[in-house]
Design a protein around this motif. Structure first.
Motif, PDB file in Angstrom:
ATOM      1  N   TRP A   3       0.826  -1.210   0.000  1.00  0.00           N
ATOM      2  CA  TRP A   3       0.000   0.000   0.000  1.00  0.00           C
ATOM      3  C   TRP A   3       0.859   1.258   0.000  1.00  0.00           C
ATOM      4  O   TRP A   3       0.402   2.339  -0.346  1.00  0.00           O
ATOM      5  N   ASN A   4       2.142   1.136   0.367  1.00  0.00           N
ATOM      6  CA  ASN A   4       3.039   2.289   0.375  1.00  0.00           C
ATOM      7  C   ASN A   4       3.112   2.948  -0.994  1.00  0.00           C
ATOM      8  O   ASN A   4       3.319   4.162  -1.089  1.00  0.00           O
ATOM      9  N   ARG A   5       2.947   2.188  -2.044  1.00  0.00           N
ATOM     10  CA  ARG A   5       2.963   2.766  -3.391  1.00  0.00           C
ATOM     11  C   ARG A   5       1.778   3.700  -3.590  1.00  0.00           C
ATOM     12  O   ARG A   5       1.886   4.715  -4.253  1.00  0.00           O
ATOM     13  N   GLU A   7       0.215   5.341  -1.128  1.00  0.00           N
ATOM     14  CA  GLU A   7       0.494   6.520  -0.300  1.00  0.00           C
ATOM     15  C   GLU A   7       1.496   7.442  -0.983  1.00  0.00           C
ATOM     16  O   GLU A   7       1.330   8.655  -0.980  1.00  0.00           O
ATOM     17  N   GLY A   8       2.542   6.876  -1.562  1.00  0.00           N
ATOM     18  CA  GLY A   8       3.586   7.667  -2.198  1.00  0.00           C
ATOM     19  C   GLY A   8       3.130   8.390  -3.453  1.00  0.00           C
ATOM     20  O   GLY A   8       3.719   9.399  -3.840  1.00  0.00           O
ATOM     21  N   ASN A   9       2.109   7.865  -4.095  1.00  0.00           N
ATOM     22  CA  ASN A   9       1.597   8.452  -5.339  1.00  0.00           C
ATOM     23  C   ASN A   9       0.170   8.948  -5.162  1.00  0.00           C
ATOM     24  O   ASN A   9      -0.622   8.903  -6.104  1.00  0.00           O
ATOM     25  N   TRP A  10      -0.162   9.407  -3.979  1.00  0.00           N
ATOM     26  CA  TRP A  10      -1.537   9.732  -3.649  1.00  0.00           C
ATOM     27  C   TRP A  10      -2.148  10.740  -4.603  1.00  0.00           C
ATOM     28  O   TRP A  10      -3.287  10.594  -5.034  1.00  0.00           O
ATOM     29  N   LYS A  11      -1.417  11.774  -4.963  1.00  0.00           N
ATOM     30  CA  LYS A  11      -1.999  12.796  -5.850  1.00  0.00           C
ATOM     31  C   LYS A  11      -2.429  12.184  -7.175  1.00  0.00           C
ATOM     32  O   LYS A  11      -3.478  12.528  -7.701  1.00  0.00           O
ATOM     33  N   GLN A  12      -1.635  11.268  -7.709  1.00  0.00           N
ATOM     34  CA  GLN A  12      -1.994  10.612  -8.963  1.00  0.00           C
ATOM     35  C   GLN A  12      -3.119   9.600  -8.755  1.00  0.00           C
ATOM     36  O   GLN A  12      -3.933   9.382  -9.651  1.00  0.00           O
ATOM     37  N   MET A  13      -3.164   8.998  -7.583  1.00  0.00           N
ATOM     38  CA  MET A  13      -4.145   7.950  -7.331  1.00  0.00           C
ATOM     39  C   MET A  13      -5.543   8.499  -7.061  1.00  0.00           C
ATOM     40  O   MET A  13      -6.529   7.802  -7.248  1.00  0.00           O
ATOM     41  N   LYS A  14      -5.639   9.743  -6.626  1.00  0.00           N
ATOM     42  CA  LYS A  14      -6.942  10.300  -6.260  1.00  0.00           C
ATOM     43  C   LYS A  14      -7.937  10.204  -7.413  1.00  0.00           C
ATOM     44  O   LYS A  14      -9.102   9.875  -7.190  1.00  0.00           O
ATOM     45  N   GLY A  15      -7.508  10.445  -8.625  1.00  0.00           N
ATOM     46  CA  GLY A  15      -8.406  10.353  -9.775  1.00  0.00           C
ATOM     47  C   GLY A  15      -8.928   8.939  -9.977  1.00  0.00           C
ATOM     48  O   GLY A  15     -10.113   8.732 -10.241  1.00  0.00           O
ATOM     49  N   LYS A  16      -8.046   7.964  -9.841  1.00  0.00           N
ATOM     50  CA  LYS A  16      -8.455   6.569 -10.000  1.00  0.00           C
ATOM     51  C   LYS A  16      -9.424   6.153  -8.898  1.00  0.00           C
ATOM     52  O   LYS A  16     -10.362   5.399  -9.139  1.00  0.00           O
ATOM     53  N   ILE A  17      -9.195   6.665  -7.701  1.00  0.00           N
ATOM     54  CA  ILE A  17     -10.087   6.340  -6.587  1.00  0.00           C
ATOM     55  C   ILE A  17     -11.456   6.970  -6.807  1.00  0.00           C
ATOM     56  O   ILE A  17     -12.482   6.345  -6.571  1.00  0.00           O
ATOM     57  N   LYS A  18     -11.480   8.204  -7.318  1.00  0.00           N
ATOM     58  CA  LYS A  18     -12.773   8.851  -7.577  1.00  0.00           C
ATOM     59  C   LYS A  18     -13.538   8.143  -8.694  1.00  0.00           C
ATOM     60  O   LYS A  18     -14.759   8.132  -8.699  1.00  0.00           O
ATOM     61  N   GLU A  19     -12.816   7.549  -9.663  1.00  0.00           N
ATOM     62  CA  GLU A  19     -13.484   6.764 -10.706  1.00  0.00           C
ATOM     63  C   GLU A  19     -14.210   5.577 -10.080  1.00  0.00           C
ATOM     64  O   GLU A  19     -15.307   5.231 -10.503  1.00  0.00           O
ATOM     65  N   GLN A  20     -13.598   4.949  -9.099  1.00  0.00           N
ATOM     66  CA  GLN A  20     -14.171   3.767  -8.456  1.00  0.00           C
ATOM     67  C   GLN A  20     -15.240   4.142  -7.432  1.00  0.00           C
ATOM     68  O   GLN A  20     -16.280   3.500  -7.358  1.00  0.00           O
ATOM     69  N   TRP A  21     -14.961   5.162  -6.621  1.00  0.00           N
ATOM     70  CA  TRP A  21     -15.860   5.561  -5.540  1.00  0.00           C
ATOM     71  C   TRP A  21     -16.174   7.042  -5.699  1.00  0.00           C
ATOM     72  O   TRP A  21     -15.621   7.900  -5.001  1.00  0.00           O
ATOM     73  N   GLY A  22     -17.061   7.362  -6.617  1.00  0.00           N
ATOM     74  CA  GLY A  22     -17.370   8.733  -6.991  1.00  0.00           C
ATOM     75  C   GLY A  22     -18.037   9.575  -5.914  1.00  0.00           C
ATOM     76  O   GLY A  22     -18.076  10.792  -6.040  1.00  0.00           O
ATOM     77  N   LYS A  23     -18.548   8.949  -4.882  1.00  0.00           N
ATOM     78  CA  LYS A  23     -19.166   9.730  -3.805  1.00  0.00           C
ATOM     79  C   LYS A  23     -18.132  10.378  -2.888  1.00  0.00           C
ATOM     80  O   LYS A  23     -18.485  11.230  -2.078  1.00  0.00           O
ATOM     81  N   LEU A  24     -16.872   9.971  -3.005  1.00  0.00           N
ATOM     82  CA  LEU A  24     -15.826  10.594  -2.205  1.00  0.00           C
ATOM     83  C   LEU A  24     -15.510  11.970  -2.784  1.00  0.00           C
ATOM     84  O   LEU A  24     -15.364  12.124  -3.988  1.00  0.00           O
ATOM     85  N   THR A  25     -15.402  12.950  -1.925  1.00  0.00           N
ATOM     86  CA  THR A  25     -15.124  14.315  -2.373  1.00  0.00           C
ATOM     87  C   THR A  25     -13.616  14.566  -2.390  1.00  0.00           C
ATOM     88  O   THR A  25     -12.830  13.805  -1.824  1.00  0.00           O
ATOM     89  N   ASP A  26     -13.231  15.675  -3.024  1.00  0.00           N
ATOM     90  CA  ASP A  26     -11.821  16.061  -3.003  1.00  0.00           C
ATOM     91  C   ASP A  26     -11.358  16.299  -1.565  1.00  0.00           C
ATOM     92  O   ASP A  26     -10.235  15.950  -1.210  1.00  0.00           O
TER      93      ASP A  26
END
Length: 68
Positions: A3-5, A7-26
């Motif tokens: 999971w450290n990967r 955490e280390g790339n969180w800014k890039q991962m936020k978009g992918k996470i929002k694609e999966q769980w769109g109810k999460l806000t910025d």
């Protein structure tokens, strides 16, 4: 699972996470800051899904990522 990967790339991962769980806000994602337990808690809060199911869904999401 490393999971450290995430955490280390969180800014890039936020978009992918929002694609999966769109109810999460910025704001949610900024507060989570890559921490898995925080992510699972916010998903549970927004979607009303049981904790064990969320854990599996996050595992499944992680496994589908092409960078790990």
């Amino acid at each position: 699972m490393d999971w450290n990967r995430v955490e280390g790339n969180w800014k890039q991962m936020k978009g992918k996470i929002k694609e999966q769980w769109g109810k999460l806000t910025d704001d949610d994602l900024d507060q989570i800051a890559g921490r898995r337990e925080q992510l699972e808690g916010k998903i549970q809060e927004r979607y009303g899904i049981a904790k064990d199911r969320i854990h599996r869904e996050v595992d499944d999401w992680y496994e589908r990522q092409t960078w790990h």
